[in-house]
Design a protein around this motif. Structure first.
Motif, PDB file in Angstrom:
ATOM      1  N   ASP A 202      33.360  -9.278  -5.609  1.00  0.00           N
ATOM      2  CA  ASP A 202      34.446  -8.350  -5.907  1.00  0.00           C
ATOM      3  C   ASP A 202      35.335  -8.864  -7.036  1.00  0.00           C
ATOM      4  O   ASP A 202      36.089  -8.096  -7.634  1.00  0.00           O
ATOM      5  CB  ASP A 202      35.310  -8.123  -4.664  1.00  0.00           C
ATOM      6  CG  ASP A 202      34.616  -7.232  -3.635  1.00  0.00           C
ATOM      7  OD1 ASP A 202      33.727  -6.448  -4.036  1.00  0.00           O
ATOM      8  OD2 ASP A 202      34.949  -7.326  -2.443  1.00  0.00           O
TER       9      ASP A 202
ATOM     10  N   ASN B  71      35.412  -7.068 -10.379  1.00  0.00           N
ATOM     11  CA  ASN B  71      36.112  -5.789 -10.535  1.00  0.00           C
ATOM     12  C   ASN B  71      37.112  -5.902 -11.686  1.00  0.00           C
ATOM     13  O   ASN B  71      37.800  -6.910 -11.822  1.00  0.00           O
ATOM     14  CB  ASN B  71      36.833  -5.435  -9.229  1.00  0.00           C
ATOM     15  CG  ASN B  71      37.346  -4.010  -9.206  1.00  0.00           C
ATOM     16  OD1 ASN B  71      38.180  -3.642 -10.022  1.00  0.00           O
ATOM     17  ND2 ASN B  71      36.853  -3.222  -8.270  1.00  0.00           N
TER      18      ASN B  71
ATOM     19  N   GLY C  45      42.200   4.127 -13.236  1.00  0.00           N
ATOM     20  CA  GLY C  45      42.083   2.756 -12.749  1.00  0.00           C
ATOM     21  C   GLY C  45      43.162   1.921 -13.390  1.00  0.00           C
ATOM     22  O   GLY C  45      44.116   2.442 -13.980  1.00  0.00           O
TER      23      GLY C  45
ATOM     24  N   TRP D 119      32.692   1.901  -5.996  1.00  0.00           N
ATOM     25  CA  TRP D 119      32.547   0.460  -6.240  1.00  0.00           C
ATOM     26  C   TRP D 119      31.273  -0.082  -5.605  1.00  0.00           C
ATOM     27  O   TRP D 119      30.575  -0.916  -6.193  1.00  0.00           O
ATOM     28  CB  TRP D 119      33.774  -0.281  -5.712  1.00  0.00           C
ATOM     29  CG  TRP D 119      33.716  -1.779  -5.848  1.00  0.00           C
ATOM     30  CD1 TRP D 119      33.844  -2.696  -4.870  1.00  0.00           C
ATOM     31  CD2 TRP D 119      33.516  -2.523  -7.055  1.00  0.00           C
ATOM     32  NE1 TRP D 119      33.738  -3.967  -5.357  1.00  0.00           N
ATOM     33  CE2 TRP D 119      33.541  -3.894  -6.713  1.00  0.00           C
ATOM     34  CE3 TRP D 119      33.312  -2.167  -8.383  1.00  0.00           C
ATOM     35  CZ2 TRP D 119      33.368  -4.910  -7.651  1.00  0.00           C
ATOM     36  CZ3 TRP D 119      33.140  -3.174  -9.332  1.00  0.00           C
ATOM     37  CH2 TRP D 119      33.167  -4.525  -8.957  1.00  0.00           C
ATOM     38  N   GLU D 120      30.959   0.398  -4.416  1.00  0.00           N
ATOM     39  CA  GLU D 120      29.710  -0.041  -3.772  1.00  0.00           C
ATOM     40  C   GLU D 120      28.502   0.393  -4.596  1.00  0.00           C
ATOM     41  O   GLU D 120      27.539  -0.369  -4.766  1.00  0.00           O
ATOM     42  CB  GLU D 120      29.619   0.541  -2.351  1.00  0.00           C
ATOM     43  CG  GLU D 120      30.632  -0.026  -1.381  1.00  0.00           C
ATOM     44  CD  GLU D 120      30.496  -1.522  -1.205  1.00  0.00           C
ATOM     45  OE1 GLU D 120      29.356  -2.025  -1.209  1.00  0.00           O
ATOM     46  OE2 GLU D 120      31.544  -2.198  -1.073  1.00  0.00           O
TER      47      GLU D 120
ATOM     48  N   ALA E 275      28.529   0.964  -7.858  1.00  0.00           N
ATOM     49  CA  ALA E 275      28.539   0.189  -9.096  1.00  0.00           C
ATOM     50  C   ALA E 275      27.980  -1.219  -8.869  1.00  0.00           C
ATOM     51  O   ALA E 275      27.267  -1.759  -9.724  1.00  0.00           O
ATOM     52  CB  ALA E 275      29.963   0.107  -9.640  1.00  0.00           C
ATOM     53  N   LYS E 276      28.278  -1.816  -7.714  1.00  0.00           N
ATOM     54  CA  LYS E 276      27.756  -3.158  -7.422  1.00  0.00           C
ATOM     55  C   LYS E 276      26.240  -3.152  -7.303  1.00  0.00           C
ATOM     56  O   LYS E 276      25.571  -4.078  -7.760  1.00  0.00           O
ATOM     57  CB  LYS E 276      28.390  -3.689  -6.129  1.00  0.00           C
ATOM     58  CG  LYS E 276      29.845  -4.109  -6.284  1.00  0.00           C
ATOM     59  CD  LYS E 276      30.308  -5.028  -5.154  1.00  0.00           C
ATOM     60  CE  LYS E 276      30.386  -4.310  -3.842  1.00  0.00           C
ATOM     61  NZ  LYS E 276      30.983  -5.183  -2.783  1.00  0.00           N
TER      62      LYS E 276
ATOM     63  N   GLU F  81      35.694   1.836 -10.025  1.00  0.00           N
ATOM     64  CA  GLU F  81      36.087   0.487  -9.621  1.00  0.00           C
ATOM     65  C   GLU F  81      37.278   0.470  -8.667  1.00  0.00           C
ATOM     66  O   GLU F  81      37.674  -0.588  -8.193  1.00  0.00           O
ATOM     67  CB  GLU F  81      36.400  -0.354 -10.861  1.00  0.00           C
ATOM     68  CG  GLU F  81      35.164  -0.587 -11.730  1.00  0.00           C
ATOM     69  CD  GLU F  81      35.364  -1.678 -12.747  1.00  0.00           C
ATOM     70  OE1 GLU F  81      36.522  -1.911 -13.140  1.00  0.00           O
ATOM     71  OE2 GLU F  81      34.366  -2.306 -13.139  1.00  0.00           O
ATOM     72  N   SER F  82      37.860   1.629  -8.391  1.00  0.00           N
ATOM     73  CA  SER F  82      38.959   1.697  -7.423  1.00  0.00           C
ATOM     74  C   SER F  82      38.634   2.610  -6.242  1.00  0.00           C
ATOM     75  O   SER F  82      39.446   2.754  -5.324  1.00  0.00           O
ATOM     76  CB  SER F  82      40.251   2.183  -8.111  1.00  0.00           C
ATOM     77  OG  SER F  82      40.029   3.401  -8.793  1.00  0.00           O
TER      78      SER F  82
END
Length: 337
Positions: free
Chosen positions: A54, A57, A124, A42-43, A45-46, A36-37
């Motif tokens: 966002d 997060n 994180g 993060w991309e 995970a989305k 998530e950082s």
């Protein structure tokens, strides 16, 4: 005497610089951003979790609580320790020093226990909160050795306590699956007993010669109350910082809020009752008023209900105030240290 002063002049800079260089190397080898950082993480995970914003997060859920906990560690505990008449600068400065070193070492040690994947520690915002929690335990132990040990000894104590704290936390939370949202067991109890053990080990008879400097004066108690107020205000964030999103986090904050409020009234009542002429004792106000937040921490996520939390705070105020009176006046073991 001159040689000893020269040694002290070089010892602290040498320890600080060597240990910071060690932190830089260890962070470079082991520490990486979590999903998530990290940009790619993060991309990914989305896409996998079908996240469209966002704002989902974990940072946006945890960071406000992290900031509150951060203030507690550096300002709250720092100024709480200024109660000694001859140790105000040392209390704030050494608390600053141990916390700055402790959070770095805690990120590593806790990471090895909790977020170690493929040879790397993933950190994180929750890792930052965990590191602050760990350092909170050291700050509590610091209160027991305040004015008795050097900065170098304090750093060594921090090194060992952070390590043992992480082991104790892993056993309780990961192996035994104990519920301890606010860290009443892992943080406060461990920190208190660790500090007492260190004090007992380092005790020297000649410390009695400086007993007259261990008291407080008007301005030292006033500064200490600044720390108390910061801790008191932010304790709901402390107890709810790592709770599950939603009702558990909401409930932890409410339970802590109610318990703290009840604890203040009870502490004031019993402090006045137990003192000559009904005069309030600032030691009670500085410390016992926080007991409601400590005691409710373990059960903060549970369905205590508001009146149940008030009862917890009421009982804590009584027990803590009487405890301070007993241990500071009557108990020879604690008077000795």
């Amino acid at each position: 005497m001159m040689a000893r002063n020269t040694d002290m002049r070089w010892r602290l800079p040498l320890v600080c610089l060597l240990w910071e260089l060690a932190m830089i190397i260890l962070f470079g080898v082991f520490v990486r951003f979590n999903a998530e950082s990290d940009i790619a993480g993060w991309e990914k995970a989305k896409q996998e979790k079908n996240i469209t914003s966002d704002a989902e997060n974990d940072f946006y859920f945890r960071y406000p609580s992290f900031q509150d906990v951060h203030v507690m560690i550096f300002v709250g505990f720092g100024f709480l320790m200024t109660f000694l008449q001859r140790y105000g600068f040392g209390a704030v400065a050494f608390n600053f020093l141990l916390a700055a070193f402790g959070i770095q070492w805690a990120l590593l040690v806790q990471g090895w226990f909790h977020t170690f994947e493929n040879g790397k520690i993933l950190i994180g915002v929750e890792s930052m909160i965990g590191a602050d929690f760990c350092v909170g335990s050291v700050c509590i132990a610091f209160g027991a050795v305040l004015g008795k040990i050097s900065p170098v000894q304090l750093l060594i104590m921090t090194l060992f306590q952070v390590t043992l704290f992480s082991v104790n936390e892993y056993i309780l939370l990961d192996l035994l699956h104990v519920k301890d949202a606010g860290g009443s067991m892992t943080i406060h109890t461990f920190g208190a007993y660790f500090g007492l053990v260190v004090t007992a080990i380092l005790y020297r008879p000649n410390l009695e010669q400086t007993k007259d400097k261990q008291g407080s004066v008007y301005h030292s108690d006033l500064f200490s109350m600044i720390g108390t107020l910061f801790l008191w205000m932010y304790w709901p964030s402390f107890n709810s910082a790592i709770s599950d999103h939603g009702d558990a986090q909401h409930r932890a904050a409410i339970n802590t809020y109610c318990s703290l409020a009840a604890c203040v009234l009870t502490t004031v009542a019993f402090s006045s009752l137990l003192q000559k002429k009904g005069k309030l004792n600032m030691v009670h106000i500085q410390n016992a008023t926080l007991a409601g937040g400590v005691a409710v921490g373990t059960a903060a996520e549970m369905m205590l209900t508001a009146y149940g939390s008030l009862i917890v705070g009421f009982i804590c105020g009584i027990v803590s105030t009487i405890g301070f009176v007993y241990f500071t006046v009557r108990a020879p073991l604690f008077r000795k240290y």
